[in-house]
Design an enzyme around this catalytic site. Structure first.
Site: not given
Ligand code: HEM
Ligand SMILES: [Cu+2]
Lengths: 617, 212
Positions: A259, A169-170, A307
């Site tokens: 993101e 979808s994105s 991260h």
């Protein structure tokens, strides 16, 4: 009321359920995205409240460990993929064609497809609840907790299938907006005349297109590990062969860091629209803003291992990523100074959208500062996996993205309903939210520095964490109340809000030139753009000449492409196929067949009904 | 969505900001996404190179001569694709049909080679779960094969459109866009062939880190 009936019920579109299901009008799709995202905000918010109730006091047994794991996983996943992203896409849909002077997006049916895929993807992920309970591996699903050995039920499968579908979808949505912005601008709207929200949409879409394939591949690996017994993320055991769980972390964060910019850039775009209008000054340092957005996006692909400082990648990798992370703070700082520069000397109006935007700036600065601390490896080694991190990302995600999204709602709501959201309730919403927010999340800095790990479902009272946890939980209740105020405002104003007219805020961009709500086809005649703030310029000229601006008059309207239900069918097939990866190959094959039917019907269906001559796409 | 004023009803071609067709830009942007997709797959293969503890290793089973043949076939399909498009742009429907069919034929031949290869490997004891080489190899080449399959189906649909007289000089763009996709998939194969077959085709199992 007549006016409202028009937005949601434009004369040329049927307002039946069928009309909404087959709609390909960007404004309606935007409304669908927006409503779905508000719904999920409530779901994710209730999950958060339950988490906070569990943590309010030590040794609590309110919901227990397993439920806690499910709730924080789905809370995080929901807020990111089902709230902030679709809310941003809702604004892309509602605003972009209006801002660039287009009648719709470049591919209206693809746009409908994106929405339905998003809707079904969310439903698919949550349907896990009825099978084995909700996914419980955290929103970044680290290996090898996700391996079949450690997560033997279907929870992770639903998480994987849901995210795969949401990724489609994105990407589909993002491709559409790239083409729309590149190729459907009104004459005269050169790149450096585009409103900043249009710029951030373009850049965010590019990030989506480039970042999602990475997580898609990682999810496929995980799917294969779980379903076919491959070993992408499972280390070798004696006598066998295997891969490396750390690869998952790399792939996840190569997606994951871009993101976070996907989550924040649209918010920055909204704020960059709101602040100039309510300061009555053009955006300060426009070109710097544009280049800052571009460089943030570019550098966003080179910082992912911040991260992973505690993984032990070695001093060279750690130093590289520490430096790149510190550098990315520079363009971010530039943006903040430019907003301040816009405010400086402006005649500021403290309306609710403006308050939300100012809330964004202040909260985002706090979140940004703690972010810079994480870039310092020795400091991060202490902070990693503690509540300090939870504090940080809520300051950027909630204090940042959510405040800006609310600002956008207050700012653009009148354009689509012809009603202003109540200012009184709006201010109440703002103050409750910002007080509740800081009460909830500021203490988490202290808790984190005192060593409280994130993702624990309870703690002993000997740890000294009782007080701030209680404060934090009280704060979360205040946030909940503020959300109720917002909902009341949303519904009340829809019926009885002050009539807004076309240009309630003295706006600068093209969307304010058209009627509220805009007609189905948006522009009678496509405008020509001569400057960065075209409507301000037009109004100034009209003032100087003493001639009032004429409201656009309608003489028959342009043909628009016809509604279609094939996007819905293709989206349904895709989700069935994804569900098939969990349950049965027959379902998988059936789903693919349905996709094919949808796509074939779609490509052979004429874009415009016979009789209308304009070609669709 | 033409951006022409409402008054003009006969809209010949959509004027767009860049002058390029929407669908062409869409395809280019999509291919950018696909680049990241295959980069991730190929990188994973390269990262896991030399990491298998148990065989079969690439040197045991990869057959460079046979795959060179199938690579050649795939390259020929790109040539046929170019010829099909140029025929269509000249309005020569007959040759268009022939060359589309040739493209489909070459593509299918390539896929048959792949089926044969997968079978062969399977019999020699390599499956996706045998070792990390198997997992990465089958996932990467299988995904590429799936892309070729989609391309074949797409081209077949265009072939039938041409038979029915619906693919014409005026909408040669339909074929051009399919061609963009097809050439991209071919280029990806060149990378895979180079890295997986030519360079890594002689790999054995775990290699001790250099410089000990
Ligand atoms: C309504 C107010 C909110 C409250 C009270 C809240 C509270 C919490 C709590 C208690 C956790 C779990 C921490 C842990 O156990 O490690 C959490 C995690 C998280 N929250 Fe929120 N949150 C709120 C809003 C948001 C929003 C608006 C976003 C994003 C836009 C968000 C994103 C996340 C993420 C990504 C996680 C991490 C989940 C994980 O560890 O996998 N939250 N939140
Ligand atoms: Cu990051």
């Amino acid at each position: 009321m007549a006016a409202i009936t028009q937005t949601l019920r434009p004369a040329t579109e049927s307002n039946t359920i069928w009309g909404w299901i087959t709609t390909i009008d960007h404004k309606r799709i935007g409304v669908l995205y927006g409503m779905t995202s508000i719904f999920y905000f409530l779901v994710g918010g209730i999950e958060a409240l339950l988490l906070r109730m569990q943590l309010a006091s030590p040794n609590s047994t309110l919901i227990g460990a397993d439920t806690y794991n499910q709730l924080f996983t789905m809370h995080g996943t929901t807020m990111i993929f089902l709230v902030v992203m679709p809310a941003s896409v809702a604004f892309f849909n509602l605003i972009i064609p209006l801002q660039i002077g287009a009648r719709d997006v470049a591919f209206p049916r693809l746009n409908a497809f994106s929405y339905w895929v998003f809707l079904f993807g969310g439903i698919l992920m949550y349907s896990s609840f009825f099978v084995d309970g909700l996914p419980d591996v955290g929103w970044f699903g680290y290996s090898n907790l996700t391996a079949y050995t450690f997560s033997g039920n279907h929870r992770v499968d639903f998480w994987v299938a849901g995210l795969l579908v949401l990724g489609v979808s994105s990407v589909a949505g993002a491709l559409n907006f790239i083409v729309t912005i590149v190729n459907l601008r009104a004459p005269g709207m050169r790149l450096m005349r585009m409103p900043l929200f249009t710029w951030t949409t373009l850049v965010t879409s590019t990030l989506m297109v480039l970042a999602f394939p990475v997580i898609t591949v990682a999810l496929v690996f995980l799917l294969f590990d779980r379903q076919f017994g491959t070993n992408f993320f499972i280390p070798a055991v004696a006598g066998g062969d295997g891969g490396d769980p750390i690869l998952w972390q790399h792939l996840f964060w190569i997606f994951g860091h871009p993101e976070v910019y996907i989550l924040i850039l649209p918010a920055m775009g909204i704020v960059s629209e709101v602040i100039p209008v309510f300061s009555r000054k053009p955006l300060f340092g426009y070109p710097f803003m544009v280049y800052a957005v571009i460089s943030i996006a570019f550098m966003g692909f080179g910082v992912w291992s911040h991260h992973m400082f505690t993984v032990g990648l070695g001093p060279i990798a750690d130093s590289f990523f520490a430096i790149s992370t510190l550098l990315i703070a520079v363009p971010t700082g530039i943006k903040i100074f430019n907003w301040l520069g816009t405010l400086w000397g402006g005649s500021i109006r403290f309306t609710t959208p403006m308050m939300m935007a100012l809330g964004f700036i202040t909260m985002f600065i706090i979140g940004g500062l703690s972010g810079v601390l994480h870039a310092v490896v020795p400091a991060d080694t202490q902070q990693s996996d503690t509540y300090f991190i939870v504090a940080h990302f809520h300051y950027v995600l909630f204090g940042g993205s959510m405040f800006a999204l609310f600002s956008g709602i207050y700012y653009w709501y009148p354009k689509f309903t012809n009603r202003l959201l109540g200012e009184g309730l709006g201010k109440l919403h703002f103050w409750l939210m910002i007080i509740g927010f800081n009460l909830t999340f500021f203490p988490m800095h202290f808790l984190g520095l005192q060593g409280m790990p994130r993702r624990i479902y309870t703690y002993g009272s000997n740890m000294g964490w009782d007080f701030w946890n209680m404060v934090s939980s009280i704060g979360s209740v205040i946030i909940a109340v503020s959300t109720l105020v917002f909902l009341v405002n949303l519904f009340r104003s829809f019926k009885s809000g002050k009539v807004a007219g076309n240009d309630p805020w003295d706006g600068a961009t093209l969307e304010w030139t058209m009627s509220s709500p805009p007609p189905h086809y948006n522009f009678e005649t496509i405008p020509t753009v001569y400057s960065r703030d075209p409507f301000w310029e037009e109004k100034e000229k009209a003032d100087a000449a003493g001639t009032p601006i004429k409201a656009p008059v309608s003489h028959g309207h342009p043909h628009m492409p016809s509604p279609s239900f094939f996007p819905l069918i293709a989206a349904l097939g895709l989700s069935l196929a994804a569900a098939g990866t969990i349950f049965s190959n027959v379902l998988l094959a059936f789903g693919i067949l349905v996709v094919l039917i949808g796509v074939y019907g779609w490509s052979f269906e004429p874009a415009t009904k016979p009789g209308a001559e304009h070609s669709g796409h | 969505m033409s951006s022409i004023p409402a008054a003009s009803h006969s809209a010949p071609a959509e004027p767009t900001t860049t002058g390029l067709n929407h669908r062409k830009i869409l395809m280019w942007a999509f291919l950018a996404s696909e680049c990241m997709f295959f980069t991730t797959l190929i990188s994973t293969y390269m990262i896991y190179r030399h990491r298998s503890l148990i065989g079969p290793f690439p040197e045991d089973i990869i057959d460079i001569p046979v795959t060179s043949v199938s690579t050649f076939v795939l390259l020929m399909s790109s040539l046929a694709m170019v010829l099909a498009l140029s025929a269509l742009q000249r309005g020569d429907i007959k040759r268009t049909k022939i060359w589309i069919l040739a493209t489909v034929g070459f593509g299918t031949t390539f896929l048959l080679f792949q089926v044969f290869e997968f079978n062969q490997f399977y019999h020699e004891g390599l499956s996706p779960r045998t070792n990390i080489f198997g997992s990465t190899f089958f996932t990467l080449t299988g995904t590429h094969g799936a892309h070729v399959t989609i391309g074949v189906i797409w081209l077949l649909s265009l072939f039938f459109a041409a038979v029915k007289g619906k693919l014409k000089k005026e909408n040669a763009l339909n074929l051009e866009i399919a061609g963009l996709y097809w050439h991209f998939v071919d280029i990806v194969w060149i990378v895979i062939f180079t890295l997986v077959y030519l360079i890594a085709g002689n790999d054995s199992g775990v290699v001790p880190p250099a410089g000990g």
